[in-house]
Design an enzyme around this catalytic site. Structure first.
Site, PDB file in Angstrom:
ATOM      1  N   GLU A 313      -0.758  -8.529  -8.583  1.00 21.37           N
ATOM      2  CA  GLU A 313      -2.092  -8.094  -8.177  1.00 21.37           C
ATOM      3  C   GLU A 313      -2.778  -7.313  -9.299  1.00 21.37           C
ATOM      4  OE1 GLU A 313      -4.069  -5.213  -4.705  1.00 21.37           O
ATOM      5  OE2 GLU A 313      -1.934  -5.117  -5.173  1.00 21.37           O
ATOM      6  N   LYS A 377      -9.244 -11.344  -1.137  1.00 19.49           N
ATOM      7  CA  LYS A 377      -8.506 -10.600  -0.130  1.00 19.49           C
ATOM      8  C   LYS A 377      -9.353 -10.351   1.106  1.00 19.49           C
ATOM      9  CE  LYS A 377      -5.571  -6.459   0.333  1.00 19.49           C
ATOM     10  NZ  LYS A 377      -5.098  -5.229  -0.320  1.00 19.49           N
ATOM     11  N   CYS A 434      -1.078  -7.732  -1.615  1.00 14.91           N
ATOM     12  CA  CYS A 434      -0.598  -6.401  -1.257  1.00 14.91           C
ATOM     13  C   CYS A 434      -0.167  -6.358   0.215  1.00 14.91           C
ATOM     14  CB  CYS A 434      -1.668  -5.351  -1.570  1.00 14.91           C
ATOM     15  SG  CYS A 434      -1.084  -3.642  -1.506  1.00 14.91           S
TER      16      CYS A 434
END
Length: 566
Positions: A313, A377, A434
């Site tokens: 990430e 995301k 994440c």
């Protein structure tokens, strides 16, 4: 032993022929701050059942006193009435229990406040104590709900499973959800026990964990052997059944691999305080490129043997899409046929009068630059990546801001549900960034059966603490629930490849710099029961516990006097 009538009044039952009875009696009769402190300590013990410790008996140490404390909740008096007062007392016990459990399990969150201590250290108490105190309200509600269907004897064990199971599900869904260290993870770390998640999911494991680990509370009860020993024996049989079933489900050998796919995961282990410093941009890019092309074995001579290179990430301390020179350097380092899949921040060009929108994304880069699709995301971290609306302006006035230094915070992706990402040379990919990987049932599209779960993350905020290990354990359980292998690239660890049964085929531990070369395991041909039914089976289990507890309570209800009207 302290016992309870069905109307909530306390009475003393004959002592059970076990040494636990006096202890249970004393615990049930605690009151005031002593009661709350004991509940907090019991909950804190439960954190030892979570990764990286994985001590399942610790959950017994946490839940057995909780049962006895709830036995004594009927001793509370209240102007609201006996039943309401009992529920309120149970709620306070549950809040203190949850506060202790989450404080002991999430203390490592404080490490994030020290990365830029000059800006965030003063907020540490809000993260380390404030978040557990707020989330403890879910356990308070769960304990209160359990107490409403409480009764003496074995029936109070499913009552607790009903209340806590519902509380954990709500914690994972309300207010964007935070299903971190859900109690079912006590069973979700052992390879054999975790296989049940392929049927009932994490929340179903939670019901089973509470039933099994609270059952020894009845050893202190008065009555015959069935009343005292039955729940514990049943718990042992359930755990043995789960273990045997899991052992039979996991094949003896490795699962087949996707032909022609050779993965390389890069774990650069860049300290968090250096990672987002623009002055380090050249050094960080060189570090990634150098690691990516390193030779790890005679049959792995750098990138020439790799089809898919995966970086974690936010790999760049800059916007790669706006840096053509860096993009050319990456492209020139990639051999023909090798594709880089990387986490990166990106920005959309705004329309006139609009602000710039930033996204936390997964991008694909080949020799000729960006290729294929991208993933933005969807589930952002409150306070980490954005400030919740509509109070964001107030929070900024008070000096609060998100941890990631992005003007205005990140913008969530526009997809309504988890998309399937098309990556050349790979089967359909279910991407996550994440902590998106901790949400059961939300890591893959319900309308497709992806070939792998791809999770890129940066746990460098939390250093060498239990946090990264807890994060990996939860992502690993998603592979079992979905029947899909997991490929996970993390900046500081844990990077790993996990097969669809939860077996780790390769891993880089926390704090290690290096690369991981692995082939890609195939997904299971048949979708798991959890994929087909979702949380339906968990809801059936939850309702079964509630009805069992209610039935036990009704059976204990006193009959009306003869001749009395009802």
């Amino acid at each position: 032993m302290h016992d309870i009538d069905t109307d909530g009044a306390a009475r003393v039952a004959p002592a059970a022929p076990f040494g636990l009875a006096p202890l249970a009696h004393r615990v049930a009769l605690t009151a005031g701050w002593t009661r709350l402190a004991l509940a907090w300590l019991a909950g804190a013990c439960g954190a030892l059942a979570m990764p990286p410790f994985g001590l399942l008996p610790a959950l017994c140490v946490a839940l057995v006193p909780a049962v006895w404390l709830l036995d004594g909740a009927a001793t509370a008096s209240s102007r609201l009435g006996r039943r309401a007062g009992t529920a309120l007392a149970a709620g306070l016990i549950g809040w203190a229990w949850g506060f202790g459990y989450l404080t002991a399990g999430l203390w490592w969150l404080g490490a994030a406040f020290l990365v830029e201590a000059d800006q965030f250290a003063w907020l540490m108490p809000l993260g380390v104590l404030g978040l557990p105190a707020v989330l403890g309200l879910f356990y308070g509600a769960g304990f209160a709900a359990a107490r409403l269907v409480w009764s003496p004897g074995p029936g109070r064990i499913p009552a607790l499973a009903f209340g806590v199971g519902a509380a954990e599900w709500l914690r994972g869904h309300l207010f964007t959800g935070f299903p971190w260290n859900v109690l079912g993870m006590a069973l979700g770390q052992n390879l054999w026990l975790m296989q049940a998640a392929s049927v009932v999911g994490l929340y179903g494991l939670t019901v089973l964990a509470v039933l099994a680990c609270a059952a020894p509370a009845t050893l202190a009860d008065a009555g015959g052997p069935a009343r005292r020993l039955g729940p514990s024996l049943a718990a042992l049989l359930v755990l043995a059944g789960l273990g045997i079933g899991g052992a039979l489900r996991v094949p003896a050998g490795p699962v087949p691999e996707v032909p022609g796919v050779r993965l390389r995961l890069v774990q650069a282990n860049i300290p968090q305080d250096a990672r987002f410093n623009p002055r380090n941009r050249e050094g960080i890019l060189e570090r990634y490129l150098g690691l990516s092309d390193s030779a790890t074995a005679p049959d792995r001579q750098g990138l020439r043997d790799v089809t898919h290179l995966i970086w974690p990430e936010s790999s760049f301390p800059f916007l790669i899409q706006r840096d053509p020179q860096a993009l050319r350097r990456i492209g020139s380092a990639l051999p023909p046929g090798t594709l880089l899949v990387t986490g990166a921040a990106r920005a959309d060009e705004p329309l006139p009068g609009e602000r710039l929108h930033f996204y936390n994304s997964i991008l694909m880069i080949g020799q000729d630059g960006f290729t294929g699709g991208r993933y933005d995301k969807l589930h952002l971290v409150p306070f980490g990546e954005y400030l919740p609306e509509p109070i964001d302006s107030l929070l900024r006035t008070l000096g609060l801001k998100q941890f990631v230094a992005v003007p205005g915070g990140f913008t969530p992706g526009e997809a309504r549900e988890r998309p399937s990402l098309s990556v050349p040379g790979l089967p359909p990919v279910a991407p996550s960034i994440c902590y998106e990987a901790i949400f059961p049932g939300a890591v893959a599209s319900r309308h497709a059966h992806p070939g792998l779960l791809l999770n890129v993350t940066n746990d460098g905020w939390f250093g060498d603490t239990p946090g990264p290990r807890q994060h990996f354990a939860q992502a690993r359980l998603r592979a079992v629930e979905e029947g899909i292998p997991l490929v996970r690239a993390a900046n500081t660890g844990i990077s790993a490849v996990v097969d669809p049964y939860g077996r780790v085929t390769g891993m880089l531990s926390v704090g290690v710099e290096g690369v991981l070369d692995r082939n890609l395991p195939r997904n299971l041909r048949e979708t798991t029961a959890y994929v087909r039914f979702g949380d339906v089976l968990f809801i059936i289990m939850l309702l079964g516990c509630g009805l069992t507890a209610l039935g036990a309570r009704l059976r204990r209800a006193p009959s009306p006097p003869r001749g009395a009207s009802v």
